[in-house]
Write a protein that holds these residues in place. Structure first.
Motif, PDB file in Angstrom:
ATOM      1  N   LEU A   1       0.827  -1.199   0.000  1.00  0.00           N
ATOM      2  CA  LEU A   1       0.000   0.000   0.000  1.00  0.00           C
ATOM      3  C   LEU A   1       0.866   1.255   0.000  1.00  0.00           C
ATOM      4  O   LEU A   1       0.570   2.232  -0.703  1.00  0.00           O
ATOM      5  CB  LEU A   1      -0.931   0.004   1.212  1.00  0.00           C
ATOM      6  N   ALA A   2       1.948   1.234   0.784  1.00  0.00           N
ATOM      7  CA  ALA A   2       2.856   2.388   0.813  1.00  0.00           C
ATOM      8  C   ALA A   2       3.487   2.617  -0.558  1.00  0.00           C
ATOM      9  O   ALA A   2       3.637   3.761  -1.005  1.00  0.00           O
ATOM     10  CB  ALA A   2       3.929   2.184   1.874  1.00  0.00           C
ATOM     11  N   ASN A   3       3.849   1.527  -1.241  1.00  0.00           N
ATOM     12  CA  ASN A   3       4.428   1.652  -2.581  1.00  0.00           C
ATOM     13  C   ASN A   3       3.432   2.299  -3.542  1.00  0.00           C
ATOM     14  O   ASN A   3       3.800   3.153  -4.359  1.00  0.00           O
ATOM     15  CB  ASN A   3       4.847   0.283  -3.115  1.00  0.00           C
ATOM     16  N   ASP A   4       2.156   1.890  -3.452  1.00  0.00           N
ATOM     17  CA  ASP A   4       1.131   2.475  -4.326  1.00  0.00           C
ATOM     18  C   ASP A   4       0.958   3.964  -4.034  1.00  0.00           C
ATOM     19  O   ASP A   4       0.811   4.778  -4.953  1.00  0.00           O
ATOM     20  CB  ASP A   4      -0.206   1.755  -4.135  1.00  0.00           C
ATOM     21  N   VAL A   5       0.947   4.329  -2.747  1.00  0.00           N
ATOM     22  CA  VAL A   5       0.820   5.734  -2.362  1.00  0.00           C
ATOM     23  C   VAL A   5       1.948   6.551  -2.984  1.00  0.00           C
ATOM     24  O   VAL A   5       1.733   7.631  -3.555  1.00  0.00           O
ATOM     25  CB  VAL A   5       0.801   5.878  -0.828  1.00  0.00           C
ATOM     26  N   LYS A   6       3.166   6.052  -2.897  1.00  0.00           N
ATOM     27  CA  LYS A   6       4.318   6.755  -3.466  1.00  0.00           C
ATOM     28  C   LYS A   6       4.204   6.850  -4.983  1.00  0.00           C
ATOM     29  O   LYS A   6       4.403   7.925  -5.571  1.00  0.00           O
ATOM     30  CB  LYS A   6       5.615   6.045  -3.091  1.00  0.00           C
ATOM     31  N   ASP A   7       3.875   5.740  -5.637  1.00  0.00           N
ATOM     32  CA  ASP A   7       3.833   5.712  -7.101  1.00  0.00           C
ATOM     33  C   ASP A   7       2.750   6.634  -7.665  1.00  0.00           C
ATOM     34  O   ASP A   7       2.909   7.193  -8.756  1.00  0.00           O
ATOM     35  CB  ASP A   7       3.605   4.284  -7.602  1.00  0.00           C
ATOM     36  N   LEU A   8       1.660   6.799  -6.930  1.00  0.00           N
ATOM     37  CA  LEU A   8       0.549   7.627  -7.391  1.00  0.00           C
ATOM     38  C   LEU A   8       0.708   9.101  -6.999  1.00  0.00           C
ATOM     39  O   LEU A   8      -0.138   9.931  -7.339  1.00  0.00           O
ATOM     40  CB  LEU A   8      -0.775   7.089  -6.833  1.00  0.00           C
ATOM     41  N   GLY A   9       1.784   9.411  -6.283  1.00  0.00           N
ATOM     42  CA  GLY A   9       2.024  10.796  -5.885  1.00  0.00           C
ATOM     43  C   GLY A   9       1.067  11.309  -4.832  1.00  0.00           C
ATOM     44  O   GLY A   9       0.838  12.522  -4.723  1.00  0.00           O
ATOM     45  N   ILE A  10       0.509  10.409  -4.055  1.00  0.00           N
ATOM     46  CA  ILE A  10      -0.455  10.796  -3.023  1.00  0.00           C
ATOM     47  C   ILE A  10       0.270  11.462  -1.855  1.00  0.00           C
ATOM     48  O   ILE A  10       1.367  11.052  -1.466  1.00  0.00           O
ATOM     49  CB  ILE A  10      -1.244   9.563  -2.538  1.00  0.00           C
TER      50      ILE A  10
END
Length: 244
Positions: A111-120
């Motif tokens: 989930l943290a990786n997705d947050v980073k990749d999406l620029g959240i």
């Protein structure tokens, strides 16, 4: 509010829309992966059906209005991130700076990786986020702002972030906490070009404090007071002894 003009009062403005996608663990309404104790397999709920959440996210994609999402449950976090990945590319989402308010549902590395990749941007709430992986998020390069959530003493929040994380390994430095409060929060509202740092050409927003917040013992941080507060180059407050 200024009742005569029906406009926000001085220095108050509205820059984004916040949607409550789920509730909180306190009332057991945040949507969790595992059921709440003693609730007959109750694991919380979404405040909106997934189709409505998609419309909220679409609003972020097709307008210039920033979207802030109150998301607390880990299951809610996963649902929203999956919808974002389905709807647009990472580069497009990065331009939108979607904000997750609180971020406590970001409980896995995936989930943290997705947050980073999406620029959240994670708008961290220190008093409720002591179990968060705060230091790890910063080390990953995830943008962190601070949302005090009605706790008006910033130095109490700095104490929480730097010395009272549930996992002491997730405590951050005082410099990192101040950056999150200032530069990080300005970035979170697309305001980094004119505030958040002390540089030529930026708004002169600063305070002279009663003690050095970088060196005093942690337990003394909440006692910090402003002796002089300047906003946009104008004195908004000064302690009595400075006027004598």
């Amino acid at each position: 509010w200024n009742n005569e003009k029906l406009q926000p009062a001085h220095r108050t403005y509205i820059s984004a829309v916040k949607y409550l996608i789920d509730g909180t663990p306190l009332d057991q309404t945040a949507l969790m992966t595992t059921p709440y104790p003693n609730r007959n397999n109750w694991d919380g709920r979404l405040d909106f059906p997934e189709d409505t959440i998609k419309q909220i996210l679409k609003e972020a994609l097709i307008t210039n209005r920033q979207v802030m999402l109150h998301i607390v449950g880990d299951s809610t976090t996963r649902i929203v991130l999956n919808l974002m990945k389905q709807m647009a590319s990472e580069d497009r989402w990065k331009q939108k700076r979607v904000r997750i308010e609180h971020g406590v549902g970001i409980t896995t590395q995936g989930l943290a990786n997705d947050v980073k990749d999406l620029g959240i941007i994670i708008d961290h709430t220190p008093q409720y986020g002591k179990g968060s992986s705060l230091r790890k998020w910063i080390n990953m390069g995830i943008p962190i702002a601070v949302g005090p959530d009605a706790l008006i003493n910033p130095y109490l929040n700095i104490m929480f972030m730097t010395s009272q994380q549930d996992d002491s390994g997730q405590n951050i430095s005082r410099e990192q906490a101040v950056i999150a409060y200032t530069k990080g929060s300005a970035y979170a509202e697309f305001a980094e070009k004119y505030k958040g740092t002390l540089m030529p050409g930026m708004l002169a927003d600063l305070a002279v404090l009663s003690q050095d917040i970088f060196t005093v013992p942690a337990q003394q941080l909440p006692a910090t007071q402003s002796l002089l507060t300047i906003v946009d180059g104008k004195i908004e407050y000064q302690h009595q002894f400075l006027t004598r």
